[in-house]
Design an enzyme around this catalytic site. Structure first.
Site, PDB file in Angstrom:
ATOM      1  CB  CYS A   8      -0.969  -0.017   1.187  1.00 55.41           C
ATOM      2  SG  CYS A   8      -0.174   0.002   2.804  1.00 55.41           S
ATOM      3  NE  ARG A  14      -4.498   1.410   2.044  1.00 51.82           N
ATOM      4  CZ  ARG A  14      -4.325   2.064   0.910  1.00 51.82           C
ATOM      5  NH1 ARG A  14      -5.240   1.959  -0.032  1.00 51.82           N
ATOM      6  NH2 ARG A  14      -3.261   2.810   0.712  1.00 51.82           N
ATOM      7  CG  ASP A 115      -5.043   5.000   2.925  1.00 51.20           C
ATOM      8  OD1 ASP A 115      -5.045   4.561   4.099  1.00 51.20           O
ATOM      9  OD2 ASP A 115      -4.023   5.394   2.345  1.00 51.20           O
TER      10      ASP A 115
HETATM   11  P1  4NP Z   1      -1.584   2.856   4.109  1.00 52.80           P
HETATM   12  O1  4NP Z   1      -2.113   4.265   4.685  1.00 52.80           O
HETATM   13  O2  4NP Z   1      -1.122   3.165   2.705  1.00 52.80           O
HETATM   14  O3  4NP Z   1      -2.780   1.975   4.144  1.00 52.80           O
HETATM   15  O4  4NP Z   1      -0.474   2.437   5.028  1.00 52.80           O
HETATM   16  C1  4NP Z   1      -1.374   5.461   4.657  1.00 52.80           C
HETATM   17  C2  4NP Z   1      -0.385   5.681   5.559  1.00 52.80           C
HETATM   18  C3  4NP Z   1       0.306   6.886   5.542  1.00 52.80           C
HETATM   19  C4  4NP Z   1      -0.007   7.838   4.603  1.00 52.80           C
HETATM   20  C5  4NP Z   1      -0.992   7.601   3.665  1.00 52.80           C
HETATM   21  C6  4NP Z   1      -1.670   6.420   3.702  1.00 52.80           C
HETATM   22  N1  4NP Z   1       0.684   9.087   4.596  1.00 52.80           N
HETATM   23  O5  4NP Z   1       0.244  10.004   3.883  1.00 52.80           O
HETATM   24  O6  4NP Z   1       1.717   9.213   5.278  1.00 52.80           O
END
Ligand code: 4NP
Length: 143
Positions: A8, A14, A115
């Site tokens: 992800c 996720r 997300d």
């Molecule tokens: P993930 O969620 O992709 O499901 O781990 C996120 C975690 C951090 C960020 C964006 C999405 N961020 O912008 O730092």
């Protein structure tokens, strides 16, 4: 041994959820399961407390030490199946690997997993991740 990697954007919400839900579903399968990020934004950071809360709520064992790691070129070579959690992840993976590994890059579920970093709804994420992992496990067993 088939090597599977969930990916992800941040590798804190996720894809670690998919990694440990999948590990929880798998018993004696010949599967190695890991997770990575497309970005380095969360590099070294632990699994998001929302995802850790889901593991605790559903009694899913996980690695407290797991920290965010960006996917590397070596990862593209090493993993047999690389699963992006949403369409952007899949597009980024294909771009990062310059089309060299498109045959092993897949979308986790039709429509992708929204997300929870933005939605805040880790329970909805879990329902999608659990169903998707069950489908992937069946698919991997048949391939
Ligand atoms: P993930 O969620 O992709 O499901 O781990 C996120 C975690 C951090 C960020 C964006 C999405 N961020 O912008 O730092």
């Amino acid at each position: 041994m088939k090597k599977v990697c969930f990916v992800c954007l941040g590798n804190i919400c996720r894809s670690p959820m998919a990694e440990f839900v999948m590990k929880d579903l798998v018993s004696s399968e010949n599967l190695l399961i890991e997770s990575r990020a497309t970005s380095n934004w969360e590099h070294g950071n632990p699994i998001h407390h929302g995802t850790q809360g889901i593991f605790k709520k559903h009694h899913i064992a996980y690695d407290y030490q797991k920290s965010s790691q960006q996917i590397s070129y070596q990862d593209f070579r090493d993993f047999d199946v690389i699963i992006g959690m949403d369409r952007n992840n899949v597009a980024d993976l294909k771009e990062m690997s310059r089309g060299r590994f498109d045959e092993k890059i897949f979308l986790f579920v039709d429509g992708g997993v929204p997300d929870p970093w933005f939605t805040g709804d880790f329970d909805a994420t879990y329902e999608l991740v659990k169903r998707g992992c069950e489908q992937w496990l069946a698919r991997l067993r048949n391939s």
